[in-house]
Write a protein that holds these residues in place. Structure first.
Motif, short mmCIF file in Angstrom:
data_model
loop_
_atom_site.label_atom_id
_atom_site.label_comp_id
_atom_site.label_asym_id
_atom_site.label_seq_id
_atom_site.Cartn_x
_atom_site.Cartn_y
_atom_site.Cartn_z
N GLY B 69 62.76 71.25 105.87
CA GLY B 69 62.92 72.33 106.84
C GLY B 69 62.46 73.66 106.26
N TRP B 71 59.82 74.15 104.77
CA TRP B 71 58.37 74.31 104.95
C TRP B 71 57.87 73.99 106.36
N VAL B 72 58.73 73.43 107.20
CA VAL B 72 58.22 73.01 108.51
C VAL B 72 57.79 74.22 109.34
N THR B 73 58.40 75.37 109.08
CA THR B 73 57.99 76.58 109.80
C THR B 73 56.74 77.21 109.19
N ARG B 74 56.32 76.68 108.02
CA ARG B 74 55.14 77.26 107.35
C ARG B 74 54.03 76.24 107.12
N ALA B 75 54.07 75.12 107.79
CA ALA B 75 53.03 74.10 107.59
C ALA B 75 51.67 74.71 107.89
N LYS B 81 51.80 70.15 110.52
CA LYS B 81 53.08 70.54 111.13
C LYS B 81 53.65 69.38 111.93
N TRP B 134 53.57 74.25 99.19
CA TRP B 134 53.26 73.26 100.22
C TRP B 134 53.05 71.87 99.63
#
Lengths: 254, 330
Positions: B69, B71-75, B81, B134
């Motif tokens: 979570g 990184w999911v907003t920054r994929a 994403k 990432w």
């Protein structure tokens, strides 16, 4: 035809940005939802939305033909270039705010996509046809949650009322049409804003009515316009996070 | 897998002669590779061990959503994403599925989650490490899910039916996640710039040893293993599983063009296995006891999610009760 094409690109970006920004906000719930079942449901809705955004961006990129692909459109445009409605960029707040935000959007989204299934643009009609199935579930789900929270406990009702009060002012921006959409609607390509607004009103009245939640008066214009890239201050911060890697490492392959 | 150091509460494995008739019938059923099902008689220690192991596994799936979570907003792309979102959704699903398997043993999901939040239940130590770039999303898929699969493939044959069947289903999805994770790293190594390649090596450097720790203490320090093996809850020793993981992972590491942070890692022709360096067991026990880099944050986040959601769940229950009342009145 050139005008028509520019109109179409604008319209596609609105559809894409609405789905993308809404999906991004739902990603923020990851690990924080009130129940495990809601973790699943929110991520499921978010997946649908980002998937739809990709379809719209890809079509817009093809029409633009300026070397930008779907990722460039999503991850390198600045906030003044984003065309999403103000409602979806609002912070998640508590579960009542997220629920109200989703419901008000889902009702608009489903009626819009339903209209677009009859679009004379076959690509739009095809993307919309797939989206309608997803948005039907989204609206059923968020509508049920409006009912649950509006009817559940005194606290949940108060929170639901506060959420509606907080977000209602953005519904004017959500429902408003403009000359671009008007021209495309007359050409049989876009949804008619007034027709969508009327259908939206009926859905909201029905769902709110089921639990005696008052439907506020139509919201008045308040000098911002998502379609023109005039956003609330929340969008810039959201984009700073969402676009971080593409901005920090321009042109990199991931 | 995601289960480490599961207590059995048993000091010594009984021989068949020492067992009561019920226990003996149970053990003979296990020895004959017949699955134990929820309604079969089972020793209480077997039941409790399974509840601990399956709940640890379920908690791990849920806590494991947090580093992703992050990184999911920054994929970086729409494709990445969507992949990460789908993976997270699978994990929530695994959690629900495992809690259900656990409930067939008479345990209660909410009670077990309360134990987690009170610091009384464990989850895999790996999720107490931060995700800092990432490439971690690739490395978590490749190494962490990879280590989990090595364990879970064996657990498909575990003696408790519902757990075994959960493992079969979960393994399929985990394998998919592992390939996806590896592909993230491969793309960065093959098509990325130097900064991206550095991210990959950095992620491997940080996650390598914690991944090896996922298999739990070495056999010599694994006091509960004998009983778990005899019950066929466990089917291979920690060290054997760890060796299997290393043997299959090193060639993939080399294909990436990366190295492991272990100067002692080398092929041993005689053994037919890779030799590897000493694991820092002090770190392992520290992290398990709650003194890892993210233990406090992970538990605090989970607790806050549940606390903040209390009014929501109460509303849902109240609404359902009101509806029921209306239906009964009608």
């Amino acid at each position: 035809m050139t005008d028509n094409k520019n109109d179409l690109i604008e319209y596609l970006l609105r559809l894409a940005d609405n789905a993308m920004i809404n999906g991004q906000r739902l990603c923020e719930w990851c690990g924080h939802a009130p129940a495990l079942e809601e973790e699943m449901a929110l991520m499921n809705v978010a997946l649908d939305l980002v998937g739809q955004a990709r379809n719209w961006y890809e079509y817009a990129a093809e029409l633009l033909a300026d070397g930008r692909d779907a990722d460039r459109l999503a991850f390198t445009r600045d906030e003044r270039d984003f065309r999403n409605t103000l409602l979806v960029e609002q912070p998640n707040g508590d579960y009542a705010v997220t629920t109200a935000k989703l419901f008000l959007f889902d009702a608009w989204h489903l009626h819009t996509l339903q209209a677009l299934t009859a679009s004379k643009d076959e690509r739009i009609a095809a993307i919309a046809a797939k989206g309608v199935k997803e948005a039907t579930y989204h609206l059923r789900r968020s509508g049920e949650w409006v009912e649950r929270l509006g009817d559940g406990t005194e606290e949940s009702r108060q929170r639901m009322l506060a959420a509606i009060d907080e977000l209602w002012r953005f519904t004017g921006d959500l429902l408003a049409g403009d000359a671009i959409q008007q021209r495309l609607a007359e050409a049989g390509i876009a949804a008619d804003a007034a027709a969508v607004a009327a259908a939206w009103q009926a859905t909201v009245e029905q769902v709110f009515g089921a639990t005696n939640l008052p439907v506020p008066q139509p919201s008045s214009y308040f000098y911002l316009d998502g379609k023109k890239g005039l956003h609330t201050e929340h969008l810039g911060i959201l984009l700073a996070e969402m676009q971080f890697l593409q901005r920090a490492y321009p042109g990199a392959t991931w | 897998m995601y289960a480490q150091l599961v207590e059995t509460g048993v000091k010594r494995v009984k021989s068949l002669e020492e067992m009561s008739p019920e226990e003996r019938a149970f053990q003979e059923r296990i020895d004959a590779e017949i699955k134990i099902e929820p309604k079969n008689w089972m020793p209480d220690a077997y039941r409790q061990t399974l509840i601990r192991q399956i709940s640890q596994h379920a908690h791990s799936e849920i806590v494991g959503m947090l580093p992703e979570g992050n990184w999911v907003t920054r994929a970086p792309t729409l494709k990445r994403k969507l992949q990460l979102m789908a993976k997270i959704q699978d994990e929530a699903g695994h959690g629900m599925y495992l809690y259900s398997a656990m409930e067939t043993l008479g345990a209660d999901r909410d009670e077990e989650i309360d134990k987690l939040h009170a610091g009384k239940a464990k989850y895999s130590s790996i999720f107490n490490y931060p995700t800092l770039n990432w490439a971690d999303m690739g490395a978590v898929g490749w190494l962490v899910d990879g280590a989990a699969i090595v364990n879970q493939v064996v657990l498909q044959r575990t003696s408790y039916g519902p757990y075994s069947r959960a493992m079969i289903r979960i393994c399929k999805e985990e394998s998919f996640h592992q390939r996806q994770g590896y592909e993230i790293l491969l793309t960065m190594m093959r098509h990325g710039n130097q900064a991206q390649k550095d991210m990959v090596q950095d992620a491997i450097n940080r996650l390598w040893w914690p991944s090896l720790m996922m298999f739990g203490p070495s056999d010599a320090d694994s006091p509960n293993s004998a009983q778990s093996m005899s019950w066929k809850i466990k089917r291979m020793s920690n060290d054997d599983l760890r060796q299997r993981f290393i043997d299959q992972t090193v060639p993939q590491l080399e294909f990436l063009g990366c190295t492991a942070p272990d100067p002692d890692l080398k092929w041993n022709e005689e053994r037919g296995h890779y030799d590897f360096g000493q694991i820092n067991w002090q770190e392992f026990y520290d992290v398990l006891k709650g003194n890892g880099p993210c233990n406090r944050e992970r538990i605090a986040t989970r607790r806050k999610a549940l606390d903040d959601g209390k009014w929501v769940r109460e509303a849902a229950v109240a609404h359902a009760a009101k509806r029921q009342q209306k239906q009964n009145a009608a």
